[in-house]
Motif scaffolding. Sequence first.
Motif, short mmCIF file in Angstrom:
data_model
loop_
_atom_site.label_atom_id
_atom_site.label_comp_id
_atom_site.label_asym_id
_atom_site.label_seq_id
_atom_site.Cartn_x
_atom_site.Cartn_y
_atom_site.Cartn_z
N SER A 212 3.90 0.75 -2.89
CA SER A 212 4.98 0.02 -2.23
C SER A 212 4.79 0.09 -0.72
O SER A 212 4.53 1.17 -0.18
CB SER A 212 6.34 0.60 -2.61
N GLY A 213 4.91 -1.04 -0.07
CA GLY A 213 4.79 -1.09 1.38
C GLY A 213 5.04 -2.50 1.86
O GLY A 213 4.50 -3.44 1.28
N PRO A 214 5.87 -2.67 2.88
CA PRO A 214 6.19 -4.03 3.36
C PRO A 214 4.98 -4.69 4.00
O PRO A 214 4.09 -4.02 4.54
CB PRO A 214 7.29 -3.79 4.38
N LEU A 215 4.97 -6.01 3.95
CA LEU A 215 3.93 -6.77 4.62
C LEU A 215 3.99 -6.51 6.13
O LEU A 215 2.97 -6.27 6.78
CB LEU A 215 4.11 -8.27 4.33
N VAL A 216 5.21 -6.56 6.66
CA VAL A 216 5.46 -6.21 8.07
C VAL A 216 6.78 -5.45 8.13
O VAL A 216 7.77 -5.87 7.52
CB VAL A 216 5.56 -7.47 8.97
N ASN A 217 6.79 -4.34 8.84
CA ASN A 217 8.02 -3.57 9.06
C ASN A 217 8.44 -3.75 10.51
O ASN A 217 7.95 -3.05 11.40
CB ASN A 217 7.78 -2.09 8.74
N PRO A 218 9.36 -4.68 10.79
CA PRO A 218 9.69 -5.02 12.18
C PRO A 218 10.40 -3.91 12.94
O PRO A 218 10.46 -3.96 14.18
CB PRO A 218 10.58 -6.25 12.03
N VAL A 219 10.96 -2.93 12.25
CA VAL A 219 11.69 -1.87 12.95
C VAL A 219 10.79 -0.67 13.27
O VAL A 219 11.23 0.27 13.92
CB VAL A 219 12.91 -1.40 12.12
N ALA A 220 9.56 -0.72 12.78
CA ALA A 220 8.64 0.40 13.06
C ALA A 220 8.09 0.30 14.47
O ALA A 220 7.75 -0.79 14.95
CB ALA A 220 7.50 0.39 12.05
N ALA A 221 8.01 1.43 15.14
CA ALA A 221 7.49 1.45 16.50
C ALA A 221 5.98 1.19 16.52
O ALA A 221 5.45 0.61 17.46
CB ALA A 221 7.80 2.79 17.16
N GLU A 222 5.31 1.60 15.46
CA GLU A 222 3.87 1.37 15.34
C GLU A 222 3.52 1.25 13.86
O GLU A 222 4.35 1.47 12.98
CB GLU A 222 3.08 2.52 15.98
N ASN A 223 2.30 0.85 13.59
CA ASN A 223 1.86 0.64 12.19
C ASN A 223 2.81 -0.26 11.43
O ASN A 223 3.22 0.03 10.31
CB ASN A 223 1.71 1.99 11.47
N ARG A 224 3.18 -1.37 12.05
CA ARG A 224 4.15 -2.29 11.45
C ARG A 224 3.56 -3.05 10.27
O ARG A 224 4.28 -3.41 9.35
CB ARG A 224 4.66 -3.31 12.48
N SER B 215 2.20 -5.87 -15.03
CA SER B 215 3.47 -5.33 -14.58
C SER B 215 4.44 -6.47 -14.34
O SER B 215 4.02 -7.61 -14.05
CB SER B 215 3.29 -4.53 -13.28
N VAL B 216 5.72 -6.18 -14.43
CA VAL B 216 6.73 -7.16 -14.05
C VAL B 216 6.57 -7.58 -12.60
O VAL B 216 7.00 -8.66 -12.19
CB VAL B 216 8.14 -6.59 -14.31
N ALA B 217 5.90 -6.74 -11.80
CA ALA B 217 5.66 -7.05 -10.39
C ALA B 217 4.77 -8.26 -10.21
O ALA B 217 4.70 -8.83 -9.12
CB ALA B 217 5.04 -5.85 -9.68
N ALA B 218 4.08 -8.70 -11.27
CA ALA B 218 3.22 -9.89 -11.17
C ALA B 218 4.01 -11.12 -10.76
O ALA B 218 3.44 -12.08 -10.21
CB ALA B 218 2.52 -10.14 -12.49
N LYS B 219 5.31 -11.11 -10.99
CA LYS B 219 6.15 -12.24 -10.59
C LYS B 219 6.51 -12.18 -9.12
O LYS B 219 7.09 -13.13 -8.58
CB LYS B 219 7.42 -12.28 -11.45
N GLY B 220 6.19 -11.06 -8.45
CA GLY B 220 6.42 -10.93 -7.02
C GLY B 220 7.58 -10.04 -6.68
O GLY B 220 8.73 -10.47 -6.71
N ASN B 221 7.31 -8.78 -6.37
CA ASN B 221 8.34 -7.83 -5.94
C ASN B 221 8.28 -7.67 -4.43
O ASN B 221 7.22 -7.36 -3.87
CB ASN B 221 8.13 -6.45 -6.58
N GLY B 222 9.40 -7.89 -3.76
CA GLY B 222 9.45 -7.66 -2.33
C GLY B 222 9.11 -6.22 -2.01
O GLY B 222 9.58 -5.30 -2.68
N GLY B 223 8.26 -6.01 -1.02
CA GLY B 223 7.83 -4.66 -0.67
C GLY B 223 6.61 -4.20 -1.44
O GLY B 223 6.15 -3.08 -1.25
N GLN B 224 6.09 -5.08 -2.31
CA GLN B 224 4.90 -4.72 -3.10
C GLN B 224 3.92 -5.90 -3.12
O GLN B 224 3.43 -6.28 -4.18
CB GLN B 224 5.31 -4.35 -4.52
N CYS B 225 3.61 -6.43 -1.96
CA CYS B 225 2.73 -7.60 -1.90
C CYS B 225 1.37 -7.34 -2.53
O CYS B 225 0.87 -8.14 -3.33
CB CYS B 225 2.54 -8.06 -0.46
#
Length: 249
Positions: free
Chosen positions: A91-103, A146-156
């Motif tokens: 699990s990991g966002p495509l972009v984390n806009p609130v992160a100071a680094e490693n967004r 996995s059910v994630a094959a349909k597209g889970n946000g945060g699991q691109c």
Amino acid sequence: MELRGKVAVVTGAAGGLGREIALGLAARGCKVAAVDKDEAAIAELAAEMPGLSTFVCDVTDQRAVALCLGEVYGQLGEVDCLINNAGLIFSGPLVNPVAAENRRHTVEAWDRVIKSNLYSVFLTTVEVADRMMMKRTKGVIVNISSVAAKGNGGQCAYSAAKAGVEAFTRAAAKEVGAWGIRVVAIAPGFMDTPSTRAAMSQNILEEWKRKTALRRFGGAENVVGAVVHALENEFLTGCVIPVDGGVSL
């Protein structure tokens, strides 16, 4: 397919769903080749069930896969069933806009997830399907999606890999069906396993439980039952069997 006496290869067999699939098939009379890259964990599995044949292999490595399956053929004979279970949840966002680094989602994480969940399926399937065709073995290949094959946000990355597994399953089934080889995918929802709990926070897990029609998570035995069904039903191919408690409704 009558399972008793059949040779079944299970990847990612040392823990979680893979372990239960390997033990479940062995209990039904299969000669199981339990494959995992974790040498210590696969040794524990072998100690738990002495009749199980165990092999250490990184299924993202083409040469290692070829060598491992060569050992399987030498010890157990022709493979009738391949269960592609190896993989990892990420699990990991495509972009984390609130992160100071490693967004941004890193390329390294993307590659690791795709190789573990999708590339591995390609490598093992090519090796086994080629052998089945040459030896005229009517076999079955089961890919764990996995059910994630349909597209889970945060699991691109994970979603993309599992969607690839399902597309690969359908395409491969069309190619090898004339040889008497079936290819089926199973798409579990949220299962109560250590890997699921490690990948998500308790709050997120509770949110998914609320979104599941049955209001609970499944167990490994539910996936084992689906694998057995896929193997035994000889008119089943090119499909994805959901085992998700209704979370995809």
